[in-house]
Design an enzyme around this catalytic site. Structure first.
Site, PDB file in Angstrom:
ATOM      1  N   LYS A  66       0.845  -1.203   0.000  1.00 25.62           N
ATOM      2  CA  LYS A  66       0.000   0.000   0.000  1.00 25.62           C
ATOM      3  C   LYS A  66       0.880   1.253   0.000  1.00 25.62           C
ATOM      4  CE  LYS A  66      -3.746  -2.527   2.152  1.00 25.62           C
ATOM      5  NZ  LYS A  66      -4.376  -3.008   3.377  1.00 25.62           N
ATOM      6  N   ASP A  99     -11.046   2.755   4.355  1.00 23.44           N
ATOM      7  CA  ASP A  99     -11.423   1.343   4.183  1.00 23.44           C
ATOM      8  C   ASP A  99     -12.905   1.226   3.823  1.00 23.44           C
ATOM      9  OD1 ASP A  99      -9.516  -0.636   4.317  1.00 23.44           O
ATOM     10  OD2 ASP A  99      -9.392  -0.603   6.508  1.00 23.44           O
ATOM     11  N   GLN A 131      -4.742  -1.756   9.598  1.00 25.27           N
ATOM     12  CA  GLN A 131      -4.517  -3.033   8.907  1.00 25.27           C
ATOM     13  C   GLN A 131      -5.097  -4.193   9.719  1.00 25.27           C
ATOM     14  OE1 GLN A 131      -3.199  -3.560   5.770  1.00 25.27           O
ATOM     15  NE2 GLN A 131      -3.813  -5.670   6.116  1.00 25.27           N
TER      16      GLN A 131
END
Ligand code: NAD
Length: 288
Positions: free
Chosen positions: A50, A117, A94
């Site tokens: 990422k 997200d 995460q």
């Protein structure tokens, strides 16, 4: 005729090209904060990927790493301070977190405008309302983009989504059945009586279940389009590292399907591309 490969890597590259011009028109440099807890090797690989994508696109990133000993309230303080930091537009925690931490309540604390997200209840709820211009969960949004890129007409098609998780299957079913996409969706899950016969009636199958190679060639009617979301590590002694990645779809499905997304190189790159897109959108929303 073997299936054409739905190449998620090429799709992500095309998508990123369009994103670059949006980034160059941004009044601020989009800035993503990535929170990682503990030392799960796979999670560290995901985070590195990422961050690399951010670098490639000119998105600023801040990597915040914490020991697995961190407490819930310490992590809550981290979220509060990231919410307050006006130089930072997106917050990603995460997954998975160590089991003593409550991921859901931490997500609830993220400012919905920074929720890249797309898992905050406000952002998930907007999808139910058909408001698809906000921060949406990256994987199902990435699948929609892949289908658009491949010129798949969803209108009136019968789609079977396997898996009802809040992050993939459930929002995927909502996006596919939303106005404009117009598919007719069946959401199957662990309590579904006969998953195979549901799959056999589908024009399109989206597998997001987490069971390696579960969807077998005789579950798929000829010409079906199959999107494999699954990423599973399976032991394989013939491989130097002793394991390989497998999707939720058996590779021989390629013999029956008309279009199949590979693992790796399918949905994975699109998930990261959509995270980049959400970060840019978050910066745009916060600097309107
Ligand atoms: P999850 O465990 O949260 O959900 C799995 C779902 O599958 C559940 O809703 C469950 O009801 C359903 N299920 C379980 N057994 C079943 C069965 N026998 N028949 C039918 N349904 C069954 O998993 P998830 O987070 O949705 O992830 C699913 C898969 O997708 C995993 O392999 C994960 O690694 C992968 N994934 C990939 C990406 C990507 O970027 N490509 C992103 C997220 C998840």
């Amino acid at each position: 005729m073997p299936a054409k490969i739905l190449d998620g890597k090429s799709c992500a590259e095309d998508f990123e090209e369009q994103l670059k011009s949006r980034i160059s028109n941004c009044t601020v440099q989009p800035h993503l904060g990535v929170v990682i807890v503990g030392d799960d090797p796979a999670s560290h690989v995901y985070v590195r990927n990422k961050i690399k994508s951010c670098e490639r696109l000119g998105i600023r990133s801040t990597h915040l790493e914490y020991s697995s000993e961190i407490t819930q309230s310490e992590l809550e303080d981290v979220i509060h301070s990231l919410n307050e930091d006006t130089s930072l537009h997106g917050i990603l925690i995460q997954s998975p977190l160590p089991s003593h931490l409550d991921e859901e309540s931490l997500t609830d604390l993220i400012n919905p405008k920074k929720d890249v997200d797309g898992f905050h209840p406000i952002n998930l709820g907007r999808i139910v309302q058909g408001r698809l211009d906000g921060l949406m969960p990256c994987t199902p949004a990435g699948v929609m983009e892949m289908l658009r890129w491949a010129n798949v007409d969803l209108s009136g098609k019968k789609v079977v989504v396997i898996g009802r998780s809040f992050n993939v299957g459930m929002p995927q079913a909502l996006l596919l059945s939303s106005k404009g996409a117009d598919a007719t969706v069946t959401l199957v899950h662990s309590r579904t009586k006969d998953v195979k016969s549901e799959c056999l009636s589908a024009d399109i199958i989206i597998a997001a279940v987490g069971i390696p190679e579960m969807v077998k060639p005789d579950w798929v009617k000829s010409g079906c389009i199959v999107i494999d979301v699954g990423i599973n590590r399976v032991e394989d002694s013939s491989h130097v590292r002793g394991w390989r990645l497998a999707g939720d779809v058996h590779p021989d499905v390629a013999k029956t399907a008309s279009l199949l997304s590979p693992v790796p190189g399918g949905v994975g790159p699109m998930t990261v591309a959509m995270l980049m897109s959400n970060t840019v959108l978050a910066a745009e929303i916060q600097h309107q």
